[in-house]
Scaffold this motif. Structure first.
Motif: not given
Length: 262
Positions: A53-58, A70-81
């Motif tokens: 999902t990255g920073t959740g744009a979709l 529900i959105g998931t991503d491997i990168e912690k920073n992306q999910i924080e944003y």
């Protein structure tokens, strides 16, 4: 992250892009979301999982249509944003950090699963059967992509030239219209029920195009700091010399709809 067939096996880290990604990569036009809705995905009453999902744009842009996302991503920073932006907009979206291959919901959990701008990265031998398992009967898996067209858009072409000057291993360049990739592993579980490509013109300012390019894999995610500083200076100069303050970049959208076999 390191994948042999991407950027000549060079390491890249999406978390390094997160600040610019959150600010400048929410650029999909109305037509992008309209095509998703036309496939009856993301509508009221559905539960949808967005992988990578990255920073959740979709999920954030589809939220108003009242599906549960529900959105998931491997990168912690992306999910924080992603969490920060959803909270700022009073959106109740569950975002969590996970490699795609480790997502594990019970059978028949989701009406649809989406993968936008990320289909190249997971191990599909692991992910494909999980996607099939997590979907309800007749559920849909949408693979989505939007890319600029450097052979038809001068600014996109000049931008690519500068990225390649400092990162010659970057393979996210020289794109042309084509069907988004459907890994073979999914054909064991799904029928391809829809595919389409269409052009869109995406508006930018000098600042927003510069920021969007910072947030691509070939720049913030993988350039050494010294090269990144040089690229930044040259790209700003190129835009100042070759564009108006506002302009459009020609892109195309590609979508594939896979429907779970009965």
């Amino acid at each position: 992250m390191k994948i042999d067939f991407i950027d000549q096996g060079k390491n890249f880290e999406w978390g390094k892009t997160s600040k610019n990604y959150a600010k400048y990569r929410d650029i999909y036009p109305k037509e992008f979301y309209d095509i998703i809705l036309s496939r009856n995905v993301g509508i009221k009453g559905q539960k949808v999982l967005d992988i990578g999902t990255g920073t959740g744009a979709l999920p954030r842009n589809m939220y108003k249509y009242e599906a549960t996302w529900i959105g998931t991503d491997i990168e912690k920073n992306q999910i924080e944003y992603a969490r920060k932006l959803a909270l700022e907009n009073n959106m109740n979206i569950d975002f969590f950090v996970s490699p795609a291959e480790e997502i594990d919901y019970p059978e028949n959990t989701f009406d649809a699963i989406t993968a936008c701008q990320c289909i190249w990265y997971p191990d599909h031998k692991v992910l494909a059967p999980k996607v099939a398992k997590m979907l309800k009967p007749g559920g849909k898996f949408l693979i989505l992509y939007m890319g600029w067209l450097p052979f038809e858009d001068e600014i996109a072409a000049k931008t690519e030239e500068l990225i390649l000057k400092y990162n010659p291993d970057w393979t996210g360049c020289k794109d042309t219209r084509h069907h988004v990739w459907i890994p073979d592993e999914y054909l064991n579980f799904f029928n391809v029920t829809f595919q389409k490509e269409f052009d869109v013109k995406v508006p930018f300012t000098r600042e927003t195009w510069h920021g969007r390019i910072h947030a691509c894999r070939g720049v913030d995610a993988s350039m050494p700091e010294e090269d990144l500083a040089k690229w930044d200076k040259e790209h700003k100069k190129m835009l100042l010399n070759n564009t108006n303050e506002t302009f459009e970049i020609l892109h195309y959208v590609s979508i594939a709809e896979l429907t779970l076999k009965i």
